[in-house]
Design a protein around this motif. Structure first.
Motif, PDB file in Angstrom:
ATOM      1  N   HIS A   9       0.794  -1.148  -0.049  1.00 31.33           N
ATOM      2  CA  HIS A   9      -0.051   0.067  -0.087  1.00 31.33           C
ATOM      3  C   HIS A   9       0.819   1.122   0.177  1.00 31.33           C
ATOM      4  O   HIS A   9       0.144   2.250  -0.300  1.00 31.33           O
ATOM      5  N   GLY A  10       2.206   1.124   0.274  1.00 29.05           N
ATOM      6  CA  GLY A  10       3.077   2.385   0.404  1.00 29.05           C
ATOM      7  C   GLY A  10       3.587   2.804  -0.801  1.00 29.05           C
ATOM      8  O   GLY A  10       4.235   3.994  -0.808  1.00 29.05           O
ATOM      9  N   GLY A  11       3.866   1.933  -1.713  1.00 28.40           N
ATOM     10  CA  GLY A  11       4.911   2.136  -2.850  1.00 28.40           C
ATOM     11  C   GLY A  11       6.206   2.159  -2.500  1.00 28.40           C
ATOM     12  O   GLY A  11       6.653   1.056  -2.076  1.00 28.40           O
ATOM     13  N   ASP A  12       6.975   3.100  -2.888  1.00 26.28           N
ATOM     14  CA  ASP A  12       8.465   3.154  -2.472  1.00 26.28           C
ATOM     15  C   ASP A  12       8.784   3.500  -1.377  1.00 26.28           C
ATOM     16  O   ASP A  12       8.609   4.630  -0.885  1.00 26.28           O
ATOM     17  N   LEU A  13       9.194   2.449  -0.476  1.00 28.67           N
ATOM     18  CA  LEU A  13       9.479   2.741   1.121  1.00 28.67           C
ATOM     19  C   LEU A  13      10.847   3.480   1.155  1.00 28.67           C
ATOM     20  O   LEU A  13      11.153   3.676   2.421  1.00 28.67           O
TER      21      LEU A  13
ATOM     22  N   ALA B 272       8.049  10.177   1.582  1.00 23.70           N
ATOM     23  CA  ALA B 272       6.821  10.290   1.056  1.00 23.70           C
ATOM     24  C   ALA B 272       6.292   8.802   1.060  1.00 23.70           C
ATOM     25  O   ALA B 272       4.962   8.641   1.486  1.00 23.70           O
ATOM     26  N   GLY B 273       6.804   8.013   0.389  1.00 26.56           N
ATOM     27  CA  GLY B 273       6.314   6.540   0.346  1.00 26.56           C
ATOM     28  C   GLY B 273       6.313   5.769   1.666  1.00 26.56           C
ATOM     29  O   GLY B 273       5.161   4.853   1.985  1.00 26.56           O
TER      30      GLY B 273
ATOM     31  N   ILE C 264       2.331   4.089   6.021  1.00 22.11           N
ATOM     32  CA  ILE C 264       1.888   4.103   7.529  1.00 22.11           C
ATOM     33  C   ILE C 264       0.522   4.730   7.518  1.00 22.11           C
ATOM     34  O   ILE C 264      -0.313   4.138   8.193  1.00 22.11           O
ATOM     35  N   TYR C 265       0.395   5.725   6.552  1.00 26.16           N
ATOM     36  CA  TYR C 265      -1.193   6.224   6.507  1.00 26.16           C
ATOM     37  C   TYR C 265      -2.155   5.015   6.164  1.00 26.16           C
ATOM     38  O   TYR C 265      -3.215   5.250   6.611  1.00 26.16           O
ATOM     39  N   SER C 266      -1.776   4.185   5.302  1.00 23.62           N
ATOM     40  CA  SER C 266      -2.576   3.067   4.725  1.00 23.62           C
ATOM     41  C   SER C 266      -3.011   2.346   5.859  1.00 23.62           C
ATOM     42  O   SER C 266      -4.080   1.766   5.957  1.00 23.62           O
ATOM     43  N   TYR C 267      -2.219   2.276   6.973  1.00 17.69           N
ATOM     44  CA  TYR C 267      -2.225   1.130   7.894  1.00 17.69           C
ATOM     45  C   TYR C 267      -3.254   1.838   8.918  1.00 17.69           C
ATOM     46  O   TYR C 267      -3.954   1.313   9.593  1.00 17.69           O
ATOM     47  N   ASN C 268      -3.214   3.476   9.105  1.00 16.75           N
ATOM     48  CA  ASN C 268      -4.211   3.958  10.138  1.00 16.75           C
ATOM     49  C   ASN C 268      -4.116   5.605   9.525  1.00 16.75           C
ATOM     50  O   ASN C 268      -2.974   6.215   9.514  1.00 16.75           O
TER      51      ASN C 268
ATOM     52  N   VAL D 171       4.382   7.169  14.860  1.00 12.73           N
ATOM     53  CA  VAL D 171       5.157   6.024  14.442  1.00 12.73           C
ATOM     54  C   VAL D 171       6.557   6.486  13.647  1.00 12.73           C
ATOM     55  O   VAL D 171       7.536   6.115  14.022  1.00 12.73           O
ATOM     56  N   ARG D 172       6.604   7.602  12.812  1.00 15.02           N
ATOM     57  CA  ARG D 172       7.853   7.925  12.557  1.00 15.02           C
ATOM     58  C   ARG D 172       9.016   8.601  13.680  1.00 15.02           C
ATOM     59  O   ARG D 172       9.915   8.287  13.640  1.00 15.02           O
ATOM     60  N   ASP D 173       8.220   9.025  14.738  1.00 16.32           N
ATOM     61  CA  ASP D 173       9.189   9.459  15.906  1.00 16.32           C
ATOM     62  C   ASP D 173       9.647   8.285  16.632  1.00 16.32           C
ATOM     63  O   ASP D 173      10.708   8.176  16.992  1.00 16.32           O
ATOM     64  N   ARG D 174       8.926   7.239  16.674  1.00 17.06           N
ATOM     65  CA  ARG D 174       9.377   6.087  17.356  1.00 17.06           C
ATOM     66  C   ARG D 174      10.398   5.269  16.305  1.00 17.06           C
ATOM     67  O   ARG D 174      11.360   4.611  16.931  1.00 17.06           O
ATOM     68  N   ALA D 175      10.109   5.265  15.085  1.00 17.57           N
ATOM     69  CA  ALA D 175      11.345   4.595  14.313  1.00 17.57           C
ATOM     70  C   ALA D 175      12.376   5.286  14.298  1.00 17.57           C
ATOM     71  O   ALA D 175      13.501   4.698  14.415  1.00 17.57           O
ATOM     72  N   THR D 176      12.308   6.566  14.389  1.00 14.52           N
ATOM     73  CA  THR D 176      13.599   7.610  14.355  1.00 14.52           C
ATOM     74  C   THR D 176      14.374   7.254  15.702  1.00 14.52           C
ATOM     75  O   THR D 176      15.687   7.053  15.501  1.00 14.52           O
TER      76      THR D 176
END
Length: 84
Positions: free
Chosen positions: A42-46, A50-51, A56-60, A69-74
């Motif tokens: 669902h995300g295309g180019d990870l 942007a991808g 992540i947006y497709s998930y929620n 999620v971005r903050d936790r991943a970072t």
């Protein structure tokens, strides 16, 4: 389960990650493989910001969720020494 799939999404995305013949949303191997497959589909180019955000947006569909999620991943990448 560990990846918090809702039942309707699990029916579409559930995968057998540990090879036991059953896709179980409460099994971490199955849930992790299913989440990865779902995000990649669902995300295309990870490899792009942007991808990744689209996946992540497709998930929620919540901007605060994507930000969290971005903050936790970072933070995880910084702690593990993974280039961000």
């Amino acid at each position: 389960g560990p990846m918090q799939f809702i039942p309707s999404t699990w029916q579409l995305a559930g995968r057998d990650g540990n090879g036991d013949g059953t896709a179980d949303p409460f099994n971490i191997d199955d849930a992790a493989l299913s989440a990865a497959s779902y995000l990649c589909a669902h995300g295309g180019d990870l490899t792009t910001a942007a991808g990744w955000a689209d996946a992540i947006y497709s998930y929620n569909q919540s901007d605060p969720y994507v930000d969290h999620v971005r903050d936790r991943a970072t933070a995880y990448a910084a702690q593990s020494g993974t280039p961000g």
